[in-house]
Design a protein around this motif. Sequence first.
Motif, PDB file in Angstrom:
ATOM      1  N   ARG A   6      91.359  50.436 -17.288  1.00  0.00           N
ATOM      2  CA  ARG A   6      90.855  51.794 -17.112  1.00  0.00           C
ATOM      3  C   ARG A   6      89.449  51.906 -17.647  1.00  0.00           C
ATOM      4  O   ARG A   6      89.184  51.484 -18.777  1.00  0.00           O
ATOM      5  CB  ARG A   6      91.760  52.805 -17.820  1.00  0.00           C
ATOM      6  CG  ARG A   6      91.231  54.238 -17.672  1.00  0.00           C
ATOM      7  CD  ARG A   6      92.005  55.244 -18.516  1.00  0.00           C
ATOM      8  NE  ARG A   6      93.377  55.344 -18.064  1.00  0.00           N
ATOM      9  CZ  ARG A   6      94.390  55.704 -18.859  1.00  0.00           C
ATOM     10  NH1 ARG A   6      94.178  55.935 -20.128  1.00  0.00           N
ATOM     11  NH2 ARG A   6      95.596  55.787 -18.381  1.00  0.00           N
ATOM     12  N   THR A   8      85.594  54.425 -17.490  1.00  0.00           N
ATOM     13  CA  THR A   8      84.846  55.579 -16.992  1.00  0.00           C
ATOM     14  C   THR A   8      83.772  55.038 -16.055  1.00  0.00           C
ATOM     15  O   THR A   8      82.959  54.206 -16.461  1.00  0.00           O
ATOM     16  CB  THR A   8      84.188  56.324 -18.167  1.00  0.00           C
ATOM     17  OG1 THR A   8      85.241  56.782 -19.022  1.00  0.00           O
ATOM     18  CG2 THR A   8      83.385  57.521 -17.686  1.00  0.00           C
ATOM     19  N   GLU A  14      87.431  58.762 -14.413  1.00  0.00           N
ATOM     20  CA  GLU A  14      88.031  57.501 -14.846  1.00  0.00           C
ATOM     21  C   GLU A  14      88.755  56.848 -13.682  1.00  0.00           C
ATOM     22  O   GLU A  14      89.373  57.529 -12.864  1.00  0.00           O
ATOM     23  CB  GLU A  14      89.034  57.743 -15.978  1.00  0.00           C
ATOM     24  CG  GLU A  14      88.369  57.927 -17.333  1.00  0.00           C
ATOM     25  CD  GLU A  14      89.380  57.958 -18.470  1.00  0.00           C
ATOM     26  OE1 GLU A  14      89.015  57.587 -19.577  1.00  0.00           O
ATOM     27  OE2 GLU A  14      90.539  58.365 -18.249  1.00  0.00           O
ATOM     28  N   THR A  16      91.657  53.884 -12.973  1.00  0.00           N
ATOM     29  CA  THR A  16      92.649  52.952 -13.519  1.00  0.00           C
ATOM     30  C   THR A  16      93.068  52.020 -12.394  1.00  0.00           C
ATOM     31  O   THR A  16      93.384  52.477 -11.297  1.00  0.00           O
ATOM     32  CB  THR A  16      93.884  53.711 -14.049  1.00  0.00           C
ATOM     33  OG1 THR A  16      93.453  54.698 -14.977  1.00  0.00           O
ATOM     34  CG2 THR A  16      94.866  52.769 -14.724  1.00  0.00           C
ATOM     35  N   GLU A 201      87.589  67.238 -14.630  1.00  0.00           N
ATOM     36  CA  GLU A 201      87.774  65.834 -14.953  1.00  0.00           C
ATOM     37  C   GLU A 201      88.477  65.197 -13.748  1.00  0.00           C
ATOM     38  O   GLU A 201      89.339  65.811 -13.120  1.00  0.00           O
ATOM     39  CB  GLU A 201      88.665  65.725 -16.196  1.00  0.00           C
ATOM     40  CG  GLU A 201      89.053  64.312 -16.533  1.00  0.00           C
ATOM     41  CD  GLU A 201      90.085  64.259 -17.678  1.00  0.00           C
ATOM     42  OE1 GLU A 201      90.159  65.216 -18.468  1.00  0.00           O
ATOM     43  OE2 GLU A 201      90.805  63.255 -17.743  1.00  0.00           O
ATOM     44  N   GLN A 203      90.602  61.846 -12.265  1.00  0.00           N
ATOM     45  CA  GLN A 203      91.324  60.600 -12.526  1.00  0.00           C
ATOM     46  C   GLN A 203      91.606  59.920 -11.203  1.00  0.00           C
ATOM     47  O   GLN A 203      92.173  60.527 -10.286  1.00  0.00           O
ATOM     48  CB  GLN A 203      92.665  60.892 -13.230  1.00  0.00           C
ATOM     49  CG  GLN A 203      92.529  61.301 -14.691  1.00  0.00           C
ATOM     50  CD  GLN A 203      92.048  60.167 -15.584  1.00  0.00           C
ATOM     51  OE1 GLN A 203      92.204  58.980 -15.264  1.00  0.00           O
ATOM     52  NE2 GLN A 203      91.437  60.524 -16.722  1.00  0.00           N
ATOM     53  N   TYR A 378     100.448  56.356 -15.340  1.00  0.00           N
ATOM     54  CA  TYR A 378      99.087  56.251 -15.880  1.00  0.00           C
ATOM     55  C   TYR A 378      98.330  57.578 -15.844  1.00  0.00           C
ATOM     56  O   TYR A 378      97.485  57.832 -16.695  1.00  0.00           O
ATOM     57  CB  TYR A 378      98.310  55.128 -15.190  1.00  0.00           C
ATOM     58  CG  TYR A 378      98.718  53.773 -15.711  1.00  0.00           C
ATOM     59  CD1 TYR A 378      98.427  53.409 -17.029  1.00  0.00           C
ATOM     60  CD2 TYR A 378      99.446  52.885 -14.930  1.00  0.00           C
ATOM     61  CE1 TYR A 378      98.826  52.183 -17.543  1.00  0.00           C
ATOM     62  CE2 TYR A 378      99.853  51.648 -15.436  1.00  0.00           C
ATOM     63  CZ  TYR A 378      99.542  51.306 -16.738  1.00  0.00           C
ATOM     64  OH  TYR A 378      99.939  50.095 -17.253  1.00  0.00           O
ATOM     65  N   LEU A 379      98.662  58.430 -14.872  1.00  0.00           N
ATOM     66  CA  LEU A 379      98.054  59.761 -14.857  1.00  0.00           C
ATOM     67  C   LEU A 379      98.507  60.537 -16.092  1.00  0.00           C
ATOM     68  O   LEU A 379      97.714  61.188 -16.769  1.00  0.00           O
ATOM     69  CB  LEU A 379      98.438  60.501 -13.567  1.00  0.00           C
ATOM     70  CG  LEU A 379      97.837  61.880 -13.346  1.00  0.00           C
ATOM     71  CD1 LEU A 379      96.316  61.834 -13.330  1.00  0.00           C
ATOM     72  CD2 LEU A 379      98.347  62.498 -12.040  1.00  0.00           C
ATOM     73  N   GLN A 381      99.500  59.250 -18.927  1.00  0.00           N
ATOM     74  CA  GLN A 381      98.848  58.632 -20.090  1.00  0.00           C
ATOM     75  C   GLN A 381      97.415  59.126 -20.216  1.00  0.00           C
ATOM     76  O   GLN A 381      96.942  59.427 -21.314  1.00  0.00           O
ATOM     77  CB  GLN A 381      98.853  57.103 -19.958  1.00  0.00           C
ATOM     78  CG  GLN A 381     100.224  56.478 -19.966  1.00  0.00           C
ATOM     79  CD  GLN A 381     100.930  56.642 -21.295  1.00  0.00           C
ATOM     80  OE1 GLN A 381     101.595  57.649 -21.512  1.00  0.00           O
ATOM     81  NE2 GLN A 381     100.795  55.680 -22.178  1.00  0.00           N
ATOM     82  N   ALA A 382      96.713  59.204 -19.080  1.00  0.00           N
ATOM     83  CA  ALA A 382      95.314  59.629 -19.107  1.00  0.00           C
ATOM     84  C   ALA A 382      95.209  61.069 -19.597  1.00  0.00           C
ATOM     85  O   ALA A 382      94.341  61.409 -20.398  1.00  0.00           O
ATOM     86  CB  ALA A 382      94.699  59.489 -17.718  1.00  0.00           C
ATOM     87  N   GLY A 385      95.561  61.135 -23.164  1.00  0.00           N
ATOM     88  CA  GLY A 385      94.654  60.236 -23.876  1.00  0.00           C
ATOM     89  C   GLY A 385      95.383  59.081 -24.541  1.00  0.00           C
ATOM     90  O   GLY A 385      94.966  58.579 -25.579  1.00  0.00           O
ATOM     91  N   ASP A 387      96.885  55.146 -24.589  1.00  0.00           N
ATOM     92  CA  ASP A 387      96.411  53.930 -23.938  1.00  0.00           C
ATOM     93  C   ASP A 387      97.434  52.811 -23.914  1.00  0.00           C
ATOM     94  O   ASP A 387      97.103  51.675 -23.640  1.00  0.00           O
ATOM     95  CB  ASP A 387      95.090  53.459 -24.559  1.00  0.00           C
ATOM     96  CG  ASP A 387      95.264  53.141 -26.026  1.00  0.00           C
ATOM     97  OD1 ASP A 387      96.403  53.285 -26.528  1.00  0.00           O
ATOM     98  OD2 ASP A 387      94.277  52.752 -26.675  1.00  0.00           O
TER      99      ASP A 387
END
Lengths: 429, 423
Positions: A6, A8, A14, A16, A201, A203, A378-379, A381-382, A385, A387
Motif C-alpha cells: 500500500r 500513497t 492510496e 493497495t 480521500e 482508496q 483492505y478497505l 484496514q485503510a 489506519g 496495517d
Amino acid sequence: MKNAVRKTIMPNVELTCVTTDKFKTGYFSVNLLNQLSAKDASKNALIPSVLRRGCAKYPDMESLAAALNELYGTTIEPVVRTKGEIQCSGFITTFADDKYLPGENDLLERVIGLTGEILLAPVTRGGLLQADYVNSEKENLCDQIRSSLNDKRTYSLVRLKEIMCAEEAFGVDRLGTVAATEKITPIMLTKHYKKILENSEIQMFYCGTADFSRVETAVLHAFSILPRGEADAGIGTQIRLDCGEVKYHTESLDVTQGKLALGFRLGETMYTPDYAAITVFNAIFGGSVTSKLFLNVREKLSLCYFASSSIEKHKGVMLVSSGIEFDKYQEALDEILAQLSAIRSGDITGQELEGAKKYVITTLKASMDSAMALDSFYLGQAVEGLDFGLEEFAAFVERISIEDAVAVAKSVCLDTVYFLKGNQEEAMK
Amino acid sequence: MKRIEYGKIGETVYSETLENGLCCIVVPKKGFSKSYAFFAVNYGGCDRRFALDGYWIDTPAGVAHFLEHKMFDTEGGNALALLSSNGASPNAFTSSGITAYHFECTENFEDNLNVLLSFVSVPYFTKESVDKEQGIIAQEIKMGEDSPSRVVYQNLMKALYANNPIKDSIAGTVESIAEITPETLYHCHKVFYHPVNMVLCATGDLNPEKVCEIARAVLPESPGEIAQRDYGAEESMLPVKSIIEAQMSVSAPLFMLGSKLEPIADGDRHYFRMLMGELACMLLMGPSSPLYARLYSEGLINNRFYSGLSDFPGGVFATAGGESKNPEKVKDEIINEAERISRFGVDISLFNSLKKASIGGFLRSLDSMDNSCYALAEGHFRGYSPFNGLELLESISVEDIQAFIESAFKSERMALSIVKSKT
C-alpha cells in the motif's frame, strides 16, 4: 502487510495492490470516502450510478456497453459500501487477465483507463450532469432503497439499525432515504460531485497478476486529471460505549414468518479494541455453525429457523438476526440472551473455543482466495489506519483464550429489540 | 488417471471412474490456500416418480430436499458440526436435478473428505429426528412463501408446465412433507445414492491420486443401478396459462417471463445450445442491446433486469425478469424486438463484440471453485465437459443466433408471472 503493498500515489490517494497469479480475473476498485450523513448519503450513492450511464467518450449505455464488450466483457459497476460511519462510493472493475488472451498485453491499462474516464470525464450538458440520467437514476435509487422491503431478513436489520442509532450516523442506510433522493437536482448533484472529487480521500485496490509499479503507472496515467484540493478533515466513526434503557419496537407486515432482531453495543471493549477477541467471541456466540445460537437456539430447541450474529467492528455494534414463529417471541428472546449470559459467566468449552477459532481462521484464509473479500478487508484496514494483513490477523486469532472472549461478552450490552410480525388477520388464521 | 489439458484456459483436469462406477474429477490449483470438494447425486426435486424392480413409485414433493437435510445426521452425532469443528465450512443444496454436498477448508482436506464421503453414503434416520425436521423445513417453506423472487419463479413454473414436477417447489409444501417418514428417506437413499449415480469433484492445491484413494477406501464397492425416472407426460410447447399474478408486500412489481423451448438430448449439443441461447439473449436484450438501452431509459427496467436460459430434467426455457412498472409492456417489447431481428437480421458487430465478452466472462467464471465444480458435476451427469466451453463459444455462428431468436421468443410459447405490491 505481508501479501499486499500500500502506497500513497497522489495527494490523499492510496493504492493497495495484491499481486498473485491465482486468478484469471483482474480486479480493481476505486472508492471515494465520505462521512456518512443523512444529508449526503443519497447523493454519494447516486453519483456512481449517474456516471455509469455515460462518459464524454461513450455518452450512452449502448456505446459504453459496446466498449466493455470489446474489453472482453469487462464490468465496471457502481459500488456503495459503509465501513462504520464512513461511506465509500465508487466503482468495482473486473476483467479477464490478458495472460489468457492471445495477442493482448495492455488490457489492464485500457480497463483502468476506462474506469478513470467514467469517474472523471462524465457526459455533461451546459456543465451539468445530464438531467435525464440524474432523474432516471434517482428513480432507480428510490426503487433500490424501497426494495429492502422485499427481503424481510435484511429489512428487519435495516429497521433495527435505524431505531437503535436514530441519533447517530450509523443509523443512516448506505443508500440514504427515498425522501433525500427525491430532493436531489442535477445542479446539486453536479456541485456535490465536483466537491467530493476534489476533497475526498480516495482508496484504490487492485488484485491480479500485475505488480505494483505496472498498476501505479496505469492509474497515474488514467487519473492524471483528478483534481486534488484540501482534504476533508476528521472523517471517522463515533463509537458509543454505553447503552441506555433497552428500546423495544414491534412492527407488522404481511409475512408468514416473524423476524426477531437484536442490537447490542460492544461497550468499553471498544476503548482499545482487540478485533481478534471480538471476532472469536462473535463466532462462539452466533457467528458460526458451531456457535451457541446455532446449536442451542436453532438445533436443540428448534426455536428459530435461523439465528446468527454479526459484528460491525468499526462501529462496535453486534446485530443478532433470527426467523421465528410469531408466538415464540418471548421464548426466543429469553434464550438468545441466556446464551450471552452463559458466555459472560465463562460457560465456554475448550471445544467451542477451538471450533470458533478454526471457523474464523478458515474464513480469513479463504478470503485470500477471493479478490472481493480482499478488497473489503483492505478497505476496512485503510479506513481504520490499520496495517496488519489477513495472515497476521489469523495469527492474532490463534492466541485468543476463553478469558479474552469472556471479557468481550462482559462488555456487551443490549440496546434495542426489534420484532417484525404478521398482520393481525394473518395471525388469526 | 485420465489427464486432459485445456491449454487455452490454463487448466488441467484429472478424472477417473473407480471400480464401483463413481466418477472422480480433480482440478488442481497451485498456490490456493482453499480447497473445495463437491459430492453430488443425480437426484433432485424433479425426480419424484421412478421405477424400482419393474414397479413405478410416486413420492411426495420435497423428498430429495428433505433427504439432503437429514443426511447430516449420523449415528455418532452430526456431520455438519464435525466438519465445522474440523475447520471446514460445509453446506448442501438441492436443485431440480441434483443434490450436492460440499465443503471448503484450508487444512485437513483429507480428513474432511473422508467425513463428507461417509456421511453421504451411510443413512441414519429416526422417527424423532424426521418429525423434528418437518418443523424446520416447514419454517424454510414459509420463509420461501415470504420471498417475492421465489414466488415469482414458482408461479412461472406453474404457468409454463402442465406435467413436469418443476411446477412444484423443490422443498415441497407443508402438507407434502408431512407424508415423509424415515422409510421414505431410506428408500430414496437406496434408489439414488449409488456410486454410479454420483460424482465427486474437487479443486484446490490437491493431489488427484490421493482424492481417488480416499473415495475408494470409504465408498461401497458395488456400483448399484441408475433408476429410470418419469417427468410426466410430454409437454406441449404451449404454456398452461399465459399470465399469472400474485400480491405481496413488495416495493415495486416483480416479473419473470418464460418461453418454452424444445428439450435437447444430453451431450455436447445440449451444452452448445445453452451457451448459444445465452448469447442470443444477450444480443436481444442484454445490457449492450438497443432494446435494453431503450427500456432502461424509458424507466421500464432497471439494472436488476436479467435474461438467459434455464434448464432442468426434462425441460428448458428462455427467461427474462426483474422489476418493472409495466411487465406486459416489457414482454411486448421483447417479442417485437425478436421479430425485428428475425426480419432484418442480427447486428454483426454487436454479435462479434458479445462473443468477445462471453469469452472473457467464461474465463472468469472458472475462478470460482463452486461454479467450476457445479459445472463439472452437471456436465458429468448430462454428458459433456464444461471446460470445452471456450471452443463451443467460438464455434457459434450468426445463423445459429438468428435461428434461435426466430423460434424462441414467440408470444404463444410464453408465460408471464407478476408479483404486484399489496396496496
